[in-house]
Motif scaffolding. Structure first.
Motif, short mmCIF file in Angstrom:
data_model
loop_
_atom_site.label_atom_id
_atom_site.label_comp_id
_atom_site.label_asym_id
_atom_site.label_seq_id
_atom_site.Cartn_x
_atom_site.Cartn_y
_atom_site.Cartn_z
N PRO A 33 11.01 14.75 147.48
CA PRO A 33 10.79 13.48 148.49
C PRO A 33 9.30 13.78 149.07
N GLN A 34 8.86 12.70 149.45
CA GLN A 34 7.33 12.68 150.04
C GLN A 34 7.32 13.71 151.20
N ASN A 35 8.25 14.04 152.26
CA ASN A 35 7.97 14.88 153.13
C ASN A 35 8.03 16.33 152.73
N GLU A 36 8.76 16.58 151.66
CA GLU A 36 8.79 17.92 151.08
C GLU A 36 7.72 17.95 150.22
N ALA A 37 7.03 16.87 149.68
CA ALA A 37 5.82 17.12 148.88
C ALA A 37 4.76 17.58 149.93
N GLU A 38 4.71 17.02 150.82
CA GLU A 38 3.83 17.32 151.84
C GLU A 38 3.83 18.63 152.38
N LYS A 39 5.12 19.13 152.74
CA LYS A 39 5.14 20.69 153.01
C LYS A 39 4.78 21.64 151.89
N ILE A 40 5.06 21.32 150.66
CA ILE A 40 4.81 22.01 149.68
C ILE A 40 3.08 22.11 149.46
N LYS A 41 2.42 20.97 149.60
CA LYS A 41 1.15 20.84 149.46
C LYS A 41 0.47 21.81 150.62
N ILE A 42 1.04 21.64 151.64
CA ILE A 42 0.24 22.30 152.73
C ILE A 42 0.60 24.11 152.63
N ARG A 43 1.94 24.16 152.10
CA ARG A 43 2.05 25.76 151.94
C ARG A 43 1.43 26.31 150.74
N HIS A 44 1.80 25.60 149.53
CA HIS A 44 1.47 26.36 148.43
C HIS A 44 0.20 25.85 147.79
N GLY A 45 -0.16 24.49 148.08
CA GLY A 45 -1.08 23.69 147.43
C GLY A 45 -2.58 24.53 146.99
N CYS A 46 -3.01 23.87 145.94
CA CYS A 46 -4.26 24.76 145.37
C CYS A 46 -5.13 23.51 144.45
N ALA A 47 -6.55 23.52 145.08
CA ALA A 47 -7.13 22.37 144.26
C ALA A 47 -7.64 22.83 142.65
N LEU A 48 -7.66 24.11 142.71
CA LEU A 48 -8.51 24.57 141.51
C LEU A 48 -7.39 25.44 140.77
N GLU A 108 -6.70 24.89 149.91
CA GLU A 108 -7.13 25.94 149.11
C GLU A 108 -8.14 25.62 147.85
N GLY A 109 -9.28 25.92 147.66
CA GLY A 109 -9.98 26.09 146.48
C GLY A 109 -10.70 24.40 146.65
N MET A 110 -10.79 23.81 147.46
CA MET A 110 -11.49 22.39 147.72
C MET A 110 -12.93 22.69 147.73
N PRO A 111 -13.66 23.62 148.25
CA PRO A 111 -15.03 23.96 148.46
C PRO A 111 -15.37 24.04 146.98
N GLU A 112 -14.66 25.04 146.16
CA GLU A 112 -14.86 25.42 144.91
C GLU A 112 -15.05 24.29 143.81
N LEU A 113 -13.90 23.67 144.01
CA LEU A 113 -13.88 22.34 143.20
C LEU A 113 -14.89 21.22 143.44
N PHE A 153 -18.24 22.52 141.87
CA PHE A 153 -18.13 22.11 140.32
C PHE A 153 -18.40 20.71 140.10
N VAL A 154 -17.85 19.77 140.93
CA VAL A 154 -18.21 18.36 140.52
C VAL A 154 -19.51 17.90 141.12
N PHE A 155 -19.96 18.38 142.46
CA PHE A 155 -21.17 17.91 143.01
C PHE A 155 -22.33 18.54 142.41
N GLU A 156 -22.16 19.88 141.78
CA GLU A 156 -23.50 20.78 141.25
C GLU A 156 -24.30 21.06 142.39
N MET A 157 -23.82 21.35 143.61
CA MET A 157 -24.49 21.28 144.83
C MET A 157 -23.94 22.41 145.78
N PRO A 158 -24.44 23.00 146.43
CA PRO A 158 -23.65 24.07 147.40
C PRO A 158 -22.77 23.34 148.32
N VAL A 159 -21.53 23.70 148.38
CA VAL A 159 -20.53 22.93 149.35
C VAL A 159 -20.14 23.91 150.50
N LYS A 160 -19.94 23.40 151.72
CA LYS A 160 -19.22 24.29 152.67
C LYS A 160 -17.99 23.50 153.17
#
Ligand SMILES: Nc1ncnc2c1ncn2[C@@H]1O[C@H](COP(=O)(O)OP(=O)(O)OP(=O)(O)O)[C@@H](O)[C@H]1O
Ligand SMILES: [Mg+2]
Length: 411
Positions: A250-265, A335-340, A343-350
């Motif tokens: 379910p959506q609400n469970e997916a939201e919890k999983i994203k926040i607790r365990h999610g990683c973009a890279l 997690e992993g948002m600035p790192e990814l 990679f996409v922008f090819e510029m420093p990200v913070k």
């Protein structure tokens, strides 16, 4: 005793509505503000940054405002609020006038701005901002404040932001129904940039990216001026949807999983990390690899960043952004948002957090609050111009008001 002066930012977002109260300690071009109250409420009346249900929005606004009033010990009557959504369009324009008395006056500046904004805008759109970028006097550019300078020809370069009339009206309607005056509406990425960027970054050239639940907002700065803004109707909710579909949860469970365990890279996740996922409709929960979750998230985040990259390319400034990219908004907590992003922008990200504020700074120390804090800062800078000046409500005024009503009721 001197009166306290308050300023309030009301961020009406797709996932949450947040009301932040600040006390203006020191006015001026760079006002000093202490955060004294904050209230948040989940938002259900918006879709992709646009109000689609007035009642639900009013209810959330009322909740958030009440909570912040309690915390601040003040009554809120006027707010600065934001606008976003796919209907926002912005462009650059110029205007030229002849200077009357060879010395530039405030009227000349007003005239040149009027000339720059004399562009045909469809009837169903209205101008939200006209932001001067620079002035040119007799073709000499780079001038920020031309008043008092000599010249015969004054030119202004401005950035104009327009939006759908109905969207702005609905925002004002919601605030009014919640008993609030709206001093001004500010484009959300402009507000966020007030909170998280410093002047040096704006001078060097920087992109601010605010990824919320329903929208990704962009503001591009060069030589201290805004040169490009944009709003894309894609955000963190799309990541949640993908997880719900991909993991059949379910959506609400997916939201919890994203926040607790999610990683973009994906490459940041160890192959042996496992997570538990609840099943739909009474099915048993399952144990899955965290890598699988990252594999679902990564392509969506990459898509969001690619669309943003395309918007940056459209501005024509991509080679001139020496300070790189600053990402903020709730979705960038992943997690992993600035790192990814690097990679996409090819510029420093913070990751950008609200800066240069006092008081209850820890409570708003999250990218989620960039827009709310930014609206507050924007408001503090524009207090003098506000149609409804914001003051601490005098208790005697309140009593007098109520007495007047009693007397009216009696006769
Ligand atoms: N710790 C976290 N990790 C990952 N994502 C998060 C985290 N916390 C919040 N989010 C996500 O951030 C998004 C909400 O961000 P934010 O509060 O900035 O949005 P909003 O202002 O309500 O929406 P918008 O600006 O799009 O109208 C949601 O998609 C939410 O899932
Ligand atoms: Mg937002």
């Amino acid at each position: 005793m001197s009166k306290k002066e308050f300023v309030v930012g009301l961020d009406i977002g797709t996932t949450k509505i947040c009301c932040i109260v600040g006390e203006v300690v020191d006015r001026g071009p760079y006002p000093k503000i202490d955060i004294v109250g904050i209230g948040t409420a989940p938002s259900s009346g918006l879709r992709k940054g646009v109000v689609i249900n007035i009642e639900a929005t009013v209810e959330s606004i009322t909740k958030a405002v009440e909570e912040s009033e309690l915390m601040a010990g003040a009554e809120i009557s006027t707010v600065y609020t934001g606008i976003a959504g796919g209907h926002i369009k912005s462009f650059n324009s110029t205007g030229v006038v002849a200077v009357k008395d060879k010395e530039i006056t405030e009227q000349d500046v007003q005239r040149v701005i009027d000339a720059a904004k004399a562009v045909a805008i469809p009837l169903d759109r209205e101008t939200i901002h006209i932001i001067p970028q620079e002035y040119l006097i007799n073709d000499q550019g780079g001038i920020k404040d031309p008043i008092g300078m000599s010249g015969v020809r004054l030119e202004a370069k401005v950035h104009i932001v327009t939006g759908a009339v109905s969207s702005a009206q609905n925002i004002i309607k919601c605030a009014n129904k919640a008993g609030l005056n709206v001093a001004e509406i500010c484009l959300e990425p402009i507000a966020s940039s007030e909170a998280v960027l410093c002047q040096d970054e704006k001078e060097l050239g920087v992109v601010l990216v605010d990824i919320g639940g329903g929208t990704s907002d962009i503001a591009l700065f060069k030589e201290g001026a805004i040169v490009h803004t944009g709003v894309l109707a894609i955000g963190g909710n799309h990541i949640t949807n993908d997880i719900a579909v991909g993991l059949r949860t379910p959506q609400n469970e997916a939201e919890k999983i994203k926040i607790r365990h999610g990683c973009a890279l994906t490459s940041m996740v160890k192959p042996d990390e496992m997570i538990e996922v609840a099943g739909v409709g009474g099915r048993k929960s399952r144990v899955l690899s965290r890598r699988l979750l990252a594999e679902i998230i990564e392509p969506r985040v990459e898509e969001i960043f690619s669309l943003i990259q395309r918007e940056i390319m459209k501005s024509g400034y991509q080679e001139l952004l020496s300070a790189g990219v600053v990402i903020t908004g709730g979705a960038t907590l992943l997690e992993g948002m600035p790192e990814l992003a690097e990679f996409v922008f090819e510029m420093p990200v913070k990751r950008g957090l609200p800066q240069n504020i006092g008081g209850l700074r820890d409570v708003v120390n999250s990218p989620k609050y960039a827009t709310g804090v930014g609206l507050l800062k924007y408001g503090a800078r524009n207090l003098a111009k506000a149609r409804f000046p914001i003051r601490e409500k005098n208790i005697y005024d309140k009593v007098r008001g109520s007495m007047r009503n009693w007397i009216k009721d009696l006769f």
